[in-house]
Design an enzyme around this catalytic site. Structure first.
Site, PDB file in Angstrom:
ATOM      1  N   CYS A 272      43.506  44.354  40.362  1.00  0.00           N
ATOM      2  CA  CYS A 272      42.115  43.884  40.231  1.00  0.00           C
ATOM      3  C   CYS A 272      41.099  45.004  40.430  1.00  0.00           C
ATOM      4  O   CYS A 272      40.171  45.168  39.637  1.00  0.00           O
ATOM      5  CB  CYS A 272      41.857  42.735  41.204  1.00  0.00           C
ATOM      6  SG  CYS A 272      42.025  43.143  42.962  1.00  0.00           S
ATOM      7  N   HIS A 332      40.426  40.531  46.498  1.00  0.00           N
ATOM      8  CA  HIS A 332      40.327  40.443  45.037  1.00  0.00           C
ATOM      9  C   HIS A 332      38.907  40.802  44.607  1.00  0.00           C
ATOM     10  O   HIS A 332      37.945  40.612  45.358  1.00  0.00           O
ATOM     11  CB  HIS A 332      40.669  39.023  44.577  1.00  0.00           C
ATOM     12  CG  HIS A 332      40.834  38.884  43.095  1.00  0.00           C
ATOM     13  ND1 HIS A 332      41.750  39.603  42.363  1.00  0.00           N
ATOM     14  CD2 HIS A 332      40.169  38.097  42.182  1.00  0.00           C
ATOM     15  CE1 HIS A 332      41.684  39.259  41.090  1.00  0.00           C
ATOM     16  NE2 HIS A 332      40.714  38.363  40.943  1.00  0.00           N
ATOM     17  N   HIS A 344      38.449  39.646  35.218  1.00  0.00           N
ATOM     18  CA  HIS A 344      39.231  40.207  36.320  1.00  0.00           C
ATOM     19  C   HIS A 344      40.694  40.324  35.918  1.00  0.00           C
ATOM     20  O   HIS A 344      41.139  39.724  34.930  1.00  0.00           O
ATOM     21  CB  HIS A 344      39.086  39.332  37.575  1.00  0.00           C
ATOM     22  CG  HIS A 344      39.526  37.900  37.401  1.00  0.00           C
ATOM     23  ND1 HIS A 344      40.291  37.232  38.318  1.00  0.00           N
ATOM     24  CD2 HIS A 344      39.315  36.995  36.394  1.00  0.00           C
ATOM     25  CE1 HIS A 344      40.515  35.995  37.923  1.00  0.00           C
ATOM     26  NE2 HIS A 344      39.925  35.820  36.757  1.00  0.00           N
TER      27      HIS A 344
END
Length: 396
Positions: A272, A332, A344
């Site tokens: 990520c 994240h 993402h």
């Protein structure tokens, strides 16, 4: 009675001596920890492995660091409080490197590990032409530091060691940047033999050009040809960057479907934060490596799910909120692209929505949303603007 009195005195002295040693040991550890907290709080980007070892000859400081100022501060503090010691700290780069304490990545993607072995965790990646600092060697592995300051191990076959002068000479050569998502260097203009693969952001020295191709040279001396339509002269690319919200979104969408890879920062696979880092790098800005580091860059925009405050390019962070007994944990990150959506890397690069009525509604990430930060257009010591601050890639 006199005999037992002597024994008692000896035992008392031994106990006091042990307590005194333990007290000094505790103080020494406290001083080391205080310096570490000030100068090297994040071991991912700073090496300060120092400890005190006691023997009959007294205290010895052992370990290693790539932060001479931090070591100087520690010794200054110990001198100030009168704690005697022998200095056996190794300041990196290691002398065994013989002046070759910089290098260039020679593979399309170098896989950097947490330990000097192939089976170790993939910590991060560095793409072709990335300049790195080299701190030490262990077997066939080098401990290096990337431009975003990340520390990791790389196999010797993935970099070319250089002196400062040699790297400066490379810096002054004309170069190209590969702008396609993925491609190859070929051995000839019409040849199908491949010299190497390439990923977006690869940097190569260019030794000439034809109508449809660039002739290129790798840091390790290999040569080949790259199609012009897939690359740009580095300085021209840098000069045409508009670094806008729309360019960030456009770049992010070229990476749609790239698979998730823990530790990845390239178009072969990315995690990520490797994804957000790559988006910004391809727009001329180096941001910190991990989500838990990126969250400290830029300026805060939102922490209450007021997504109407966000602009395209803002970074959204997700994880576990702080409680009375546990600290916040950022796990994240994604990038806002407008229309209540963010892009993402999750299983693969994908677009998700904060809109409960959307087909791509992401309830899971909405529930663990923490905050959003804006890095575009910000002046921040955690950010490196290639146009102004990053001289490694500058060329004539």
């Amino acid at each position: 009675m006199h005999y037992f009195s002597k024994i008692l005195i000896i035992l008392l002295l031994l106990v006091l001596g042990c307590n005194s040693k333990e007290g000094v040991n505790e103080n020494l550890e406290a001083y080391i920890e205080a310096i570490k907290k000030e100068h090297a709080p994040d071991k991912r980007v700073a090496l300060f492995n120092i400890e005190g070892k006691h023997s009959a000859d007294g205290w010895t400081l052992i370990g290693e660091s790539n932060l001479p100022d931090a070591v100087f501060a520690l010794k200054g503090k110990l001198n100030e409080v009168g704690l005697a010691y022998t200095d056996s700290i190794k300041i990196l780069p290691d002398a065994s490197l013989k002046g070759k304490h910089v290098a260039l990545v020679t593979n399309s993607v170098a896989n950097l590990r947490s330990e000097p072995k192939h089976s170790a965790e993939l910590s991060t990646q560095a793409t072709l032409g990335t300049p790195v600092k080299v701190w030490k060697k262990e077997g066939g592995w080098y401990y290096i530091q990337t431009p975003d300051k990340y520390l990791a191990w790389v196999n010797s076959g993935e970099i070319s060691l250089m002196t400062d002068a040699e790297q400066e000479a490379w810096t002054n050569q004309k170069k190209i940047i590969y702008t396609n998502t993925y491609g190859h260097v070929f051995s000839g203009i019409d040849a199908q033999t491949r010299v190497s693969d390439l990923v977006a952001g690869s940097i190569l020295e260019t030794t000439g050009e034809g109508m449809d191709f660039y002739t290129v040279r790798f840091p390790d001396g290999r040569e080949g040809f790259v199609k012009k339509e897939e690359a740009s002269p580095y300085n021209s690319w840098l000069g045409t960057l508009d670094r806008s919200q729309e360019s960030l979104v456009a770049t992010s969408k070229t990476l749609m479907g790239v698979p998730y890879l823990w530790g990845g920062t390239s178009t072969k696979g990315m995690d990520c934060s490797g994804f957000t880092k790559t988006i910004y790098f391809l727009n001329g800005l180096i941001i910190p490596r991990d989500a838990s580091q990126q969250v400290h860059a830029g300026v805060p925009i939102d922490s209450t799910k007021s997504f109407d405050q966000l602009q395209k390019g803002d970074l959204l962070f997700f994880g576990r909120k702080a409680t009375d007994s546990t600290a916040e944990k950022v796990v994240h990150v994604g990038m806002w692209i407008g229309n209540n959506e963010f892009i993402h890397a999750s299983d693969r690069v994908r677009i998700s929505s904060m809109d409960k009525d959307a087909e791509n509604y992401d309830e899971y990430n909405l529930n663990r949303y923490l905050r959003s930060k804006r890095v575009l257009g910000q002046e921040d010591e955690a950010l490196i603007n290639l146009e102004r601050n990053y001289t490694f890639y500058n060329s004539n």
